[in-house]
Write a protein that holds these residues in place. Structure first.
Motif, PDB file in Angstrom:
ATOM      1  N   PHE A  19      29.104  74.387  56.174  1.00 31.89           N
ATOM      2  CA  PHE A  19      30.013  75.371  55.625  1.00 31.89           C
ATOM      3  C   PHE A  19      29.587  76.782  56.004  1.00 31.89           C
ATOM      4  O   PHE A  19      29.930  77.743  55.355  1.00 31.89           O
ATOM      5  N   GLY A  20      28.823  76.903  57.075  1.00 28.30           N
ATOM      6  CA  GLY A  20      28.340  78.196  57.504  1.00 28.30           C
ATOM      7  C   GLY A  20      29.275  78.844  58.503  1.00 28.30           C
ATOM      8  O   GLY A  20      30.457  78.540  58.583  1.00 28.30           O
ATOM      9  N   GLN A  21      28.709  79.767  59.286  1.00 32.06           N
ATOM     10  CA  GLN A  21      29.489  80.530  60.238  1.00 32.06           C
ATOM     11  C   GLN A  21      29.980  79.638  61.375  1.00 32.06           C
ATOM     12  O   GLN A  21      29.270  78.768  61.843  1.00 32.06           O
ATOM     13  N   ALA A  22      31.208  79.869  61.814  1.00 33.25           N
ATOM     14  CA  ALA A  22      31.789  79.045  62.867  1.00 33.25           C
ATOM     15  C   ALA A  22      31.240  79.456  64.222  1.00 33.25           C
ATOM     16  O   ALA A  22      31.310  80.618  64.602  1.00 33.25           O
ATOM     17  N   ASN A  23      30.698  78.509  64.967  1.00 47.37           N
ATOM     18  CA  ASN A  23      30.186  78.835  66.288  1.00 47.37           C
ATOM     19  C   ASN A  23      30.377  77.722  67.301  1.00 47.37           C
ATOM     20  O   ASN A  23      29.854  77.799  68.395  1.00 47.37           O
ATOM     21  N   GLU A  24      31.138  76.664  66.953  1.00 47.53           N
ATOM     22  CA  GLU A  24      31.258  75.514  67.842  1.00 47.53           C
ATOM     23  C   GLU A  24      32.519  74.729  67.519  1.00 47.53           C
ATOM     24  O   GLU A  24      33.014  74.749  66.390  1.00 47.53           O
ATOM     25  N   LEU A  25      33.071  74.043  68.527  1.00 44.36           N
ATOM     26  CA  LEU A  25      34.213  73.161  68.324  1.00 44.36           C
ATOM     27  C   LEU A  25      33.834  72.030  67.372  1.00 44.36           C
ATOM     28  O   LEU A  25      32.673  71.642  67.277  1.00 44.36           O
ATOM     29  N   PHE A  26      34.843  71.474  66.679  1.00 40.75           N
ATOM     30  CA  PHE A  26      34.589  70.303  65.842  1.00 40.75           C
ATOM     31  C   PHE A  26      35.860  69.472  65.721  1.00 40.75           C
ATOM     32  O   PHE A  26      36.965  69.931  66.028  1.00 40.75           O
ATOM     33  N   PHE A  27      35.701  68.226  65.272  1.00 37.03           N
ATOM     34  CA  PHE A  27      36.848  67.365  65.020  1.00 37.03           C
ATOM     35  C   PHE A  27      37.589  67.867  63.786  1.00 37.03           C
ATOM     36  O   PHE A  27      36.982  68.089  62.731  1.00 37.03           O
ATOM     37  N   SER A  28      38.898  68.023  63.905  1.00 31.68           N
ATOM     38  CA  SER A  28      39.690  68.502  62.767  1.00 31.68           C
ATOM     39  C   SER A  28      40.682  67.461  62.262  1.00 31.68           C
ATOM     40  O   SER A  28      41.202  67.604  61.151  1.00 31.68           O
ATOM     41  N   GLU A  29      40.953  66.433  63.044  1.00 34.75           N
ATOM     42  CA  GLU A  29      41.822  65.345  62.563  1.00 34.75           C
ATOM     43  C   GLU A  29      41.413  64.043  63.234  1.00 34.75           C
ATOM     44  O   GLU A  29      40.986  64.019  64.394  1.00 34.75           O
ATOM     45  N   TYR A  30      41.576  62.953  62.464  1.00 39.55           N
ATOM     46  CA  TYR A  30      41.213  61.606  62.917  1.00 39.55           C
ATOM     47  C   TYR A  30      42.307  60.670  62.441  1.00 39.55           C
ATOM     48  O   TYR A  30      42.663  60.655  61.265  1.00 39.55           O
ATOM     49  N   ASN A  31      42.868  59.902  63.373  1.00 45.48           N
ATOM     50  CA  ASN A  31      43.942  58.971  63.037  1.00 45.48           C
ATOM     51  C   ASN A  31      43.631  57.589  63.586  1.00 45.48           C
ATOM     52  O   ASN A  31      43.610  57.393  64.805  1.00 45.48           O
ATOM     53  N   GLN A 273      52.527  55.262  57.456  1.00 44.44           N
ATOM     54  CA  GLN A 273      51.514  56.248  57.855  1.00 44.44           C
ATOM     55  C   GLN A 273      52.121  57.221  58.846  1.00 44.44           C
ATOM     56  O   GLN A 273      52.737  56.828  59.838  1.00 44.44           O
ATOM     57  N   ASP A 274      51.947  58.517  58.582  1.00 48.32           N
ATOM     58  CA  ASP A 274      52.506  59.506  59.508  1.00 48.32           C
ATOM     59  C   ASP A 274      51.406  60.380  60.103  1.00 48.32           C
ATOM     60  O   ASP A 274      50.251  60.339  59.684  1.00 48.32           O
ATOM     61  N   TYR A 275      51.779  61.172  61.098  1.00 51.11           N
ATOM     62  CA  TYR A 275      50.842  61.992  61.861  1.00 51.11           C
ATOM     63  C   TYR A 275      51.360  63.426  61.933  1.00 51.11           C
ATOM     64  O   TYR A 275      51.167  64.125  62.927  1.00 51.11           O
ATOM     65  N   SER A 276      52.013  63.875  60.862  1.00 51.86           N
ATOM     66  CA  SER A 276      52.735  65.138  60.863  1.00 51.86           C
ATOM     67  C   SER A 276      51.844  66.366  60.964  1.00 51.86           C
ATOM     68  O   SER A 276      52.328  67.459  61.269  1.00 51.86           O
ATOM     69  N   ARG A 277      50.526  66.212  60.700  1.00 52.52           N
ATOM     70  CA  ARG A 277      49.632  67.375  60.778  1.00 52.52           C
ATOM     71  C   ARG A 277      48.969  67.500  62.150  1.00 52.52           C
ATOM     72  O   ARG A 277      48.237  68.466  62.395  1.00 52.52           O
ATOM     73  N   LEU A 278      49.209  66.539  63.011  1.00 53.30           N
ATOM     74  CA  LEU A 278      48.557  66.521  64.317  1.00 53.30           C
ATOM     75  C   LEU A 278      48.999  67.731  65.146  1.00 53.30           C
ATOM     76  O   LEU A 278      50.183  68.056  65.206  1.00 53.30           O
ATOM     77  N   GLY A 279      48.047  68.380  65.786  1.00 48.58           N
ATOM     78  CA  GLY A 279      48.345  69.524  66.642  1.00 48.58           C
ATOM     79  C   GLY A 279      48.109  70.870  65.998  1.00 48.58           C
ATOM     80  O   GLY A 279      48.113  71.898  66.685  1.00 48.58           O
ATOM     81  N   THR A 280      47.896  70.902  64.678  1.00 49.34           N
ATOM     82  CA  THR A 280      47.592  72.143  63.971  1.00 49.34           C
ATOM     83  C   THR A 280      46.482  71.861  62.959  1.00 49.34           C
ATOM     84  O   THR A 280      46.272  70.717  62.539  1.00 49.34           O
ATOM     85  N   HIS A 281      45.793  72.918  62.541  1.00 50.07           N
ATOM     86  CA  HIS A 281      44.735  72.737  61.554  1.00 50.07           C
ATOM     87  C   HIS A 281      44.651  73.943  60.634  1.00 50.07           C
ATOM     88  O   HIS A 281      44.617  75.094  61.100  1.00 50.07           O
TER      89      HIS A 281
END
Length: 382
Positions: A19-31, A273-281
């Motif tokens: 939960f610290g400072q952002a400095n790297e890519l990360f996974f934001s969704e998993y389906n 099951q839907d995937y409506s959040r895919l592509g945004t975070h």
């Protein structure tokens, strides 16, 4: 106040650092889709689903445009401690970069649902087949997107700038490398799961989050990936599985937004099951200093080398070049400390006695003398 950063080569970051400072890519969704093979769903009709409605989303929480040529995704299948598939992140069209606050979607090439395909930036190689983006070694093929709920998935960055060249470092991890989470019956089609009391469904119960048959997203307050391998979810060797106190709980950093089931023991509705959040975070933008941070970490990481690796037992050499290392700790794949060697020197060669270690995967944790930098190096004992 000092800032503490870490780079890894195979393990999940501690809660305080996540939960610290952002400095790297990360996974934001998993389906990991529950849709069944051979059915034509409204979004795929007239095409019948192959049952592989699977996708992963990678998010850029930094202020910098990130070159994706340095990144790959790995799968560790069924409790494997070595990657079984690995593919470079490579857009199908356009410049291979990820803009600030942008999401990148990697999906199964046989996915048929429009909500996945319209957001996809890259389709996987066929199952266990070499494709144009495969990291080609004897142990790896393509087809990472054929993952199941008991497969650990890693986001990997290569300091060389080219995925597959040199040693990669894991910057995010879903699941536990080396654990094959069993289901209640003790078979290997289980998953990583958990509930978070802060989330409540319409019935007032805590929401059940799992790595199988759900669409899940990273919690908006999470600004970095899991960089060290957590303790296994279940007590090692227990069958039927017994929950491990302090073990991995996927709901600590993930939220469920769509499921094929009404809770852990409810009725099945694969098409629901839907995937409506895919592509945004959604993300709380406490943006970090990507370029400066990674340059510092990479210098520290590349200044430390371990050889021979794999080792046949006996002695392992650790070479330090222009880096100040305060502690060196050997961990097994359960996170247990094996040995510690404090050092406060630069330009030195060290010898590590591994003759009493059993064959398997270990991690060598190297921390700088000021405590601000930590890297984890994979070590294989044969």
């Amino acid at each position: 106040m000092k800032k503490h950063y870490a780079v890894l080569s195979a393990l999940l970051l501690t809660a305080s650092a996540s939960f610290g400072q952002a400095n790297e890519l990360f996974f934001s969704e998993y389906n990991e889709g529950a849709h069944q093979n051979g059915f034509a769903y409204p979004e795929s009709n007239p095409i019948k689903s192959a049952g592989n409605e699977r996708a992963l989303e990678v998010f850029n929480p930094t202020k910098a445009t990130v070159n994706l040529n340095a990144y790959s995704i790995r799968r560790y299948s069924n409790g494997s401690t070595t990657p079984t598939e690995e593919e470079r992140l490579m857009r199908s069209q356009g410049e291979n970069v990820l803009l600030p606050a942008e999401a990148f979607v990697y999906a199964n090439l046989t996915a048929s649902l429009s909500s996945i395909l319209t957001e996809t930036d890259q389709l996987s190689a066929p199952y266990q087949t070499e494709g144009p983006n495969t990291i080609k070694t004897p142990a790896k093929t393509g087809g990472v997107a054929f993952f199941n709920g008991n497969d650990a998935i890693a986001l990997v960055r290569y300091p060389s700038g080219t995925a597959g060249v040199g040693a990669g470092v894991i910057v995010d991890l879903i699941g536990v490398i080396g654990e094959n989470p069993l289901n209640a019956a003790g078979t290997d089609d289980g998953n990583w799961s958990g509930t978070n009391a802060a989330d409540n469904a319409a019935d007032g119960k805590a929401v059940f989050v799992t790595s199988a048959n759900q669409s899940i997203i990273r919690r908006p307050e999470v600004s970095g990936g899991n960089m060290t391998n957590p303790l296994p979810q279940n007590v090692p060797g227990s069958n039927p599985p017994t929950r491990n106190p302090g073990g991995y709980n996927i709901s600590d950093t993930w939220m469920m937004y769509s499921t094929a089931f009404n809770g852990p023991d409810g009725s099945s509705n694969p098409g629901g099951q839907d995937y409506s959040r895919l592509g945004t975070h959604d993300y709380d933008f406490d943006l970090g200093t990507y370029n400066v941070t990674l340059k510092t970490l990479d210098k520290f990481n590349t200044g430390i080398s371990i050889y021979p690796n794999p080792a046949q037992g006996g002695k392992v050499n650790i070479s330090l070049r222009n880096v100040k290392v305060g502690t060196i700790t050997v961990l097994n794949n359960m996170g247990q400390r094996i040995s510690v060697q404090p050092r406060n020197q630069t330009d030195v060669n060290l010898t590590l006695d591994v003759s009493k270690l059993k064959a398997g995967l270990y991690f060598v944790q190297c921390t700088s003398t000021d405590g601000q930098l930590t890297v984890y190096k994979e070590l294989v004992i044969k």
